[in-house]
Design a protein around this motif. Structure first.
Motif, PDB file in Angstrom:
ATOM      1  N   ARG A 428       0.857  -1.192   0.000  1.00 44.58           N
ATOM      2  CA  ARG A 428       0.000   0.000   0.000  1.00 44.58           C
ATOM      3  C   ARG A 428       0.883   1.228   0.000  1.00 44.58           C
ATOM      4  O   ARG A 428       1.884   1.288   0.710  1.00 44.58           O
ATOM      5  CB  ARG A 428      -0.914   0.031   1.221  1.00 44.58           C
ATOM      6  CG  ARG A 428      -1.652   1.377   1.387  1.00 44.58           C
ATOM      7  CD  ARG A 428      -2.757   1.334   2.382  1.00 44.58           C
ATOM      8  NE  ARG A 428      -3.923   0.604   1.914  1.00 44.58           N
ATOM      9  CZ  ARG A 428      -4.817   1.069   1.019  1.00 44.58           C
ATOM     10  NH1 ARG A 428      -4.653   2.277   0.481  1.00 44.58           N
ATOM     11  NH2 ARG A 428      -5.846   0.349   0.668  1.00 44.58           N
ATOM     12  N   THR A 462      -8.926   1.004  -4.265  1.00 45.36           N
ATOM     13  CA  THR A 462      -8.315   0.934  -2.921  1.00 45.36           C
ATOM     14  C   THR A 462      -7.781   2.276  -2.433  1.00 45.36           C
ATOM     15  O   THR A 462      -6.901   2.324  -1.578  1.00 45.36           O
ATOM     16  CB  THR A 462      -7.163  -0.087  -2.926  1.00 45.36           C
ATOM     17  OG1 THR A 462      -6.196   0.296  -3.918  1.00 45.36           O
ATOM     18  CG2 THR A 462      -7.671  -1.476  -3.230  1.00 45.36           C
ATOM     19  N   ASP A 470      -9.833  -0.961   2.717  1.00 45.79           N
ATOM     20  CA  ASP A 470      -9.599  -1.910   3.799  1.00 45.79           C
ATOM     21  C   ASP A 470      -9.239  -3.302   3.303  1.00 45.79           C
ATOM     22  O   ASP A 470      -9.179  -4.247   4.084  1.00 45.79           O
ATOM     23  CB  ASP A 470     -10.819  -1.977   4.721  1.00 45.79           C
ATOM     24  CG  ASP A 470     -12.096  -2.387   3.986  1.00 45.79           C
ATOM     25  OD1 ASP A 470     -12.030  -2.598   2.752  1.00 45.79           O
ATOM     26  OD2 ASP A 470     -13.154  -2.484   4.646  1.00 45.79           O
ATOM     27  N   ARG A 471      -9.005  -3.446   2.006  1.00 41.78           N
ATOM     28  CA  ARG A 471      -8.578  -4.752   1.491  1.00 41.78           C
ATOM     29  C   ARG A 471      -7.259  -5.158   2.118  1.00 41.78           C
ATOM     30  O   ARG A 471      -6.295  -4.387   2.119  1.00 41.78           O
ATOM     31  CB  ARG A 471      -8.454  -4.706  -0.040  1.00 41.78           C
ATOM     32  CG  ARG A 471      -7.958  -6.033  -0.622  1.00 41.78           C
ATOM     33  CD  ARG A 471      -8.291  -6.166  -2.087  1.00 41.78           C
ATOM     34  NE  ARG A 471      -7.484  -5.346  -2.961  1.00 41.78           N
ATOM     35  CZ  ARG A 471      -6.252  -5.666  -3.379  1.00 41.78           C
ATOM     36  NH1 ARG A 471      -5.665  -6.768  -2.955  1.00 41.78           N
ATOM     37  NH2 ARG A 471      -5.607  -4.870  -4.208  1.00 41.78           N
ATOM     38  N   LYS A 472      -7.217  -6.345   2.668  1.00 44.55           N
ATOM     39  CA  LYS A 472      -6.035  -6.797   3.387  1.00 44.55           C
ATOM     40  C   LYS A 472      -4.981  -7.328   2.421  1.00 44.55           C
ATOM     41  O   LYS A 472      -5.286  -8.081   1.501  1.00 44.55           O
ATOM     42  CB  LYS A 472      -6.393  -7.894   4.392  1.00 44.55           C
ATOM     43  CG  LYS A 472      -7.451  -7.498   5.413  1.00 44.55           C
ATOM     44  CD  LYS A 472      -6.975  -6.349   6.292  1.00 44.55           C
ATOM     45  CE  LYS A 472      -8.027  -6.005   7.344  1.00 44.55           C
ATOM     46  NZ  LYS A 472      -7.627  -4.844   8.174  1.00 44.55           N
ATOM     47  N   ILE A 473      -3.749  -6.932   2.632  1.00 42.63           N
ATOM     48  CA  ILE A 473      -2.619  -7.459   1.869  1.00 42.63           C
ATOM     49  C   ILE A 473      -1.495  -7.780   2.848  1.00 42.63           C
ATOM     50  O   ILE A 473      -1.490  -7.305   3.992  1.00 42.63           O
ATOM     51  CB  ILE A 473      -2.125  -6.461   0.800  1.00 42.63           C
ATOM     52  CG1 ILE A 473      -1.654  -5.156   1.464  1.00 42.63           C
ATOM     53  CG2 ILE A 473      -3.178  -6.191  -0.252  1.00 42.63           C
ATOM     54  CD1 ILE A 473      -0.965  -4.190   0.509  1.00 42.63           C
ATOM     55  N   LYS A 474      -0.529  -8.568   2.398  1.00 44.84           N
ATOM     56  CA  LYS A 474       0.595  -8.936   3.251  1.00 44.84           C
ATOM     57  C   LYS A 474       1.693  -7.882   3.259  1.00 44.84           C
ATOM     58  O   LYS A 474       2.492  -7.810   4.186  1.00 44.84           O
ATOM     59  CB  LYS A 474       1.168 -10.274   2.792  1.00 44.84           C
ATOM     60  CG  LYS A 474       0.238 -11.452   3.005  1.00 44.84           C
ATOM     61  CD  LYS A 474       0.899 -12.760   2.578  1.00 44.84           C
ATOM     62  CE  LYS A 474      -0.034 -13.942   2.826  1.00 44.84           C
ATOM     63  NZ  LYS A 474       0.602 -15.231   2.400  1.00 44.84           N
ATOM     64  N   THR A 477       3.164  -0.775   4.159  1.00 48.83           N
ATOM     65  CA  THR A 477       2.785   0.526   3.605  1.00 48.83           C
ATOM     66  C   THR A 477       4.060   1.328   3.352  1.00 48.83           C
ATOM     67  O   THR A 477       4.888   1.501   4.249  1.00 48.83           O
ATOM     68  CB  THR A 477       1.865   1.283   4.577  1.00 48.83           C
ATOM     69  OG1 THR A 477       0.667   0.530   4.764  1.00 48.83           O
ATOM     70  CG2 THR A 477       1.521   2.666   4.028  1.00 48.83           C
TER      71      THR A 477
END
Length: 585
Positions: A428, A462, A470-474, A477
């Motif tokens: 992100r 996003t 709020d889409r979750k990623i590994k 940021t």
């Protein structure tokens, strides 16, 4: 009194230093008529360092807390080294730390009274002119186990002493040929009582008194009497003056006798109390050593951000509140200790977290191209200035197809645990979108194999603040700066100036044990990586609007400030402290 009140009183008493407790006790006993008057007495022969800040904090702080007043008094008894530049800098530093004096005085204000007092001592048979060399006088002092021997001039007739004392101030007396000594006791267990020097000849014009004086009083003969004449009630100094205190008290007692003020002599006099110096590891605080760094060109000046001077810390980006908080944290004791620089930086970091404006800056830039973002399009996003203080508001940042990110935020061949940008991985972008590094053609390189451009795609659903954000990623940021309006900047990264933990003791050891010269010993101790200057950095435009000495956080990097050298055409930022403690490493 309730149990709760007893507990609160007990806790309050524990938090009070022994110095403050002495003030409380003296005021309660009605000493000096219940007055509290302090003074901060710097010699104007250099810039103040952080060790002086400890004295400033207690001199001014306790006077304010207990309804007293604190004067600023310049100890200008050595015209060889003093300058108006130092006087002005001292005043500026005190004000910057948040304190204000009641009056400004100079030791030279008392030169005539000190001279008249010395004449009275001669007439009383308590002082005499000695014409022996400094080496002979030192030899006659004896040792801590062996009494000294009397000067052959110790019993010189009063009239002869008076004539020679006048001659000392005539301008015709050669410096070093005559001195005035107090006649006390050459067998006294305190070496300072063995007929101390109280006047010497300099024949140097003074900043304030011109050529009126050629003979000048010594520190021990000036300090206590100046305190007394000013009405000082509490005289605070560091531990090396413990042995000076009896002499301080004796000279004050003699002066009270000279002035005929012998009533209540113990209740109406300045009281000297000693506390430990502020010592920091990897720091050298003596003015002599600091001056040498400046004159030898090893730093850019007294306010160089590597210097432990108050103006150096100011330029580096420390706030005055953080310095005072640190001093309050370490406290005042009678034990000399080497404080950890990491503790100071921890206090500074906590302080700046509350006050610093957050901005984006890229120190080692590499370009990112977002292939599916429309060419020529730029959009404005909102960034919070300081999440710790809503009143600081927000500012606009520009997002576009081409961005700068940190070079170490990308790896072409990344291990599994690498959570930043790599082929096929998502991250992100702070205040913006989720982007994904292309797998088929992740980057371009130059002839040396260095990555020049990284290719990514973005997910337009996003954007920060939108439902898809709020889409979750590994991935982590990352911070970034738009290539379209990024501003070029110079960033100065400072590290410790010395590579040894206790440079004061190590400098002495290298000279004594290894026979190195001062310069060679110093050179061996200097950290060769104490400064790195980065000239190809980029900051967002909002950072370019900040005034000199503004407090900033470069997101994910550390705390910085705007250097006074900075101009609209050449931005310069100084690193104050990192986001995490790096000293233990």
């Amino acid at each position: 009194m309730t149990t709760e009140n007893v507990i609160n009183e007990s806790e309050e008493k524990k938090s009070v230093s022994f110095v403050e407790q002495k003030v409380i006790d003296d005021l309660a006993a009605g000493k000096n008529g219940g007055r509290l008057q302090t003074r901060f007495p710097p010699e104007p022969n250099g810039y103040l360092h952080i060790g002086h800040a400890k004295a400033i904090a207690i001199d001014f702080g306790l006077a304010k807390k207990y309804g007293g007043e604190c004067n600023l008094r310049f100890d200008d008894t050595n015209p060889q080294k003093e300058d108006t530049e130092y006087i002005e800098s001292i005043e500026q530093d005190i004000k910057w730390l948040g304190y204000q004096w009641a009056h400004v005085y100079y030791a030279s204000d008392y030169f005539q009274q000190l001279w008249d007092f010395a004449v009275w001592l001669i007439k009383q048979g308590r002082a005499y002119v000695d014409e022996q060399s400094a080496e002979v006088i030192a030899e006659q002092k004896g040792t801590t186990t062996k009494p000294g021997t009397n000067s052959p001039y110790r019993d010189r007739p009063v009239e002869e002493n008076l004539k020679l004392f006048e001659f000392m101030n005539s301008g015709k007396c050669e410096p070093g040929t005559l001195v005035l000594r107090a006649k006390i006791d050459m067998a006294h267990p305190n070496m300072l009582f063995r007929d101390p020097l109280i006047y010497r000849v300099l024949n140097i014009p003074h900043l304030r008194t011109g050529s009126k004086w050629n003979a000048y009083p010594m520190y021990d003969f000036t300090h206590g009497q100046s305190d007394y004449l000013e009405g000082v009630t509490h005289s605070w100094c560091t531990l090396e003056f413990v042995e000076h205190r009896p002499l301080y008290d004796l000279f004050v007692t003699w002066m009270k006798e000279w002035r005929g003020e012998t009533d209540n002599i113990e209740d109406n006099r300045p009281r000297q109390t000693e506390f430990n110096k502020l010592n920091l590891n990897y720091i050298l605080l003596s003015k002599r050593n600091l001056r040498a760094l400046v004159t030898d060109g090893l730093v850019s000046g007294w306010d160089d951000p590597r210097m432990p001077t108050i103006c150096g810390f100011r330029r580096r980006g420390y706030s005055p509140e953080s310095i005072v908080k640190f001093i309050d944290k370490i406290g005042y004791t009678k034990i000399d200790a080497l404080n950890d620089m990491a503790l100071l930086e921890s206090v500074v970091r906590d302080d700046l977290n509350q006050r610093a404006i957050r901005v984006s800056a890229v120190l080692d830039p590499v370009k990112v191209v977002i292939t599916n973002y429309p060419e020529g399009q730029n959009e404005l996003l909102t960034a919070i200035n300081n999440p710790e203080n809503e009143a600081d508001g927000t500012h606009q940042i520009e997002f576009g197809r081409e961005l700068w990110i940190e070079r170490d935020d990308f790896m072409e061949v990344a291990e599994k645990k690498f959570m930043r940008l790599a082929p096929g991985k998502e991250v992100r972008l702070k205040n913006a979108y989720i982007i994904k590094c292309c797998e088929d053609h992740p980057c371009d390189k130059d002839a040396e194999g260095r990555v020049t451009t990284i290719y990514c795609t973005y997910d337009p659903e996003t954007r920060s603040g939108q439902p898809g954000a709020d889409r979750k990623i590994k991935g982590k940021t990352l911070h970034w700066v738009s290539c379209h309006n990024a501003v070029k900047a110079e960033v100065r990264l400072y590290d410790r100036l010395w590579k040894v933990e206790n440079p004061r003791d190590e400098l002495e050891r290298l000279q004594k044990e290894e026979g190195l010269s001062y310069n060679d010993a110093r050179q061996q101790m200097l950290n060769p990586d104490n400064l790195r200057v980065l000239t190809d950095c980029y900051v967002e435009p909002y950072a370019a609007t900040m005034k000199p000495l503004s407090y900033l956080q470069f997101q994910r990097i550390g705390y910085f400030n705007v250097d006074p050298d900075s101009t609209a055409d050449h931005l310069v930022f100084n690193k104050t402290v990192g986001l995490k403690d790096t000293w233990k490493k």
